[in-house]
Design an enzyme around this catalytic site. Structure first.
Site, PDB file in Angstrom:
ATOM      1  CG  ASP A   1     -52.795   1.514   9.761  1.00 43.99           C
ATOM      2  OD1 ASP A   1     -52.636   0.818   9.027  1.00 43.99           O
ATOM      3  OD2 ASP A   1     -53.996   2.211   9.689  1.00 43.99           O
TER       4      ASP A   1
ATOM      5  N   PRO B   1     -40.189   5.553   5.688  1.00 43.94           N
ATOM      6  CG  PRO B   1     -41.968   6.739   5.107  1.00 43.94           C
ATOM      7  CD  PRO B   1     -40.986   6.146   4.473  1.00 43.94           C
TER       8      PRO B   1
END
Ligand code: AG3
Length: 276
Positions: A157, A164
């Site tokens: 998710d 990142p």
């Protein structure tokens, strides 16, 4: 006249989604990203990371139900589940609806996302204090490679594939996930908009095919994500989509049902061609 404040997500250089803001609730530069929480009339409270809408109170159920219930209803007995990213807790909340689940691990790199969700989205973060949940504030890539073993379902998710989350979208990571999964293991990963990011959808499908014997893709309609049509990559060591197992528990949902799940794997040609 009162002053109007708007938040705009620049979905591309030429397209933005703008929401009128009732109040800016929180703004913070974390070690990883810009975190913003606003309240809106249109979608309720909205969590935004690096300018990209992650979660809104009004439509989060679509994405969280579909990212969680699809793999958990297809796996024969999902006891150990991990979510990579998902610091808002929405996927965890849905996972906990499955009575077979004994352990749910949340692996979020940015502790500030978890803190903001607990404070401003208590209904979404609600599951995080469940005794079955363990929170790991660490890099998901490292955690999967070094600490994860014998998982039944791993859910990615993540944010968009910039910043990142970049390395969460590719074959090397999927290989490492496969090694962390047990024999019937299933990976589901959010894989962006087929209209806006066809090459990314293809890359996810190719990466999964290189690693898993069973690979597929399904869609859901998420109003506040770019183009509204969203994809999820599905990779499995055995269990096959689209049907939920017949004994899947009954629980309350607002988007997911077994029939919606089956339909979600039926692909329009413009999406189907991205799976080949
Ligand atoms: N993760 C997927 C968000 C992608 C949205 N992209 C965008 N708005 N440009 C959502 C996390 C919810 N738990």
């Amino acid at each position: 006249m009162g002053r109007e404040v708007w938040f705009s997500e620049w979905q591309t250089d030429d397209v933005k989604l703008s929401l009128r803001v009732k109040a800016v609730l929180w703004e913070e530069k974390t070690p990883y990203q810009e975190l913003l929480v606003v309240d809106t009339d249109a979608y309720g409270r909205v969590l935004i990371l690096d300018g990209a809408i992650q979660t809104t109170e009004r439509d989060e159920f679509v994405y969280h139900e579909m990212i969680a219930h699809v793999p958990l209803s297809i796996h024969p007995r999902p006891r150990r589940v991990a979510v990579i990213g998902g610091g808002d807790g929405g996927a965890i909340r849905e996972i906990l609806k499955h009575p077979e689940v004994e352990e749910a691990h949340l692996v979020e790199i940015d502790e500030r996302v978890i803190a903001a969700s607990r404070r401003f989205f208590p209904a979404i973060a609600a599951g995080l204090d469940d005794p079955r949940v363990t929170i790991h504030v660490t890099d998901g890539i490292r955690w999967v490679a070094e600490e994860a073993r014998d998982f039944d379902v791993i859910i990615v998710d993540s944010t968009d594939p910039v910043g990142p989350a970049e390395n969460l979208f590719g074959e090397p990571f999927y290989r490492s996930v496969a090694a962390a999964l047990g024999p019937d293991g299933i990976l589901v990963a959010q894989s962006e908009s087929p209209l806006l990011e066809p090459e990314l959808v293809r890359r996810v499908q190719r990466g999964l095919r290189a690693v898993f014997p069973v690979v597929s893709l399904y869609t859901a309609a998420v109003a506040t994500y770019p183009t509204g049509l969203w994809t999820f990559g599905f990779g499995s060591k055995g269990p096959r989509p689209p049907r939920p197992r017949p004994d899947v528990a009954r629980f309350a949902t607002r988007y997911w049902t077994p029939a919606v799940q089956e339909a979600a794997f039926v692909l329009p040609p413009m999406v189907e061609e991205l799976t080949r």
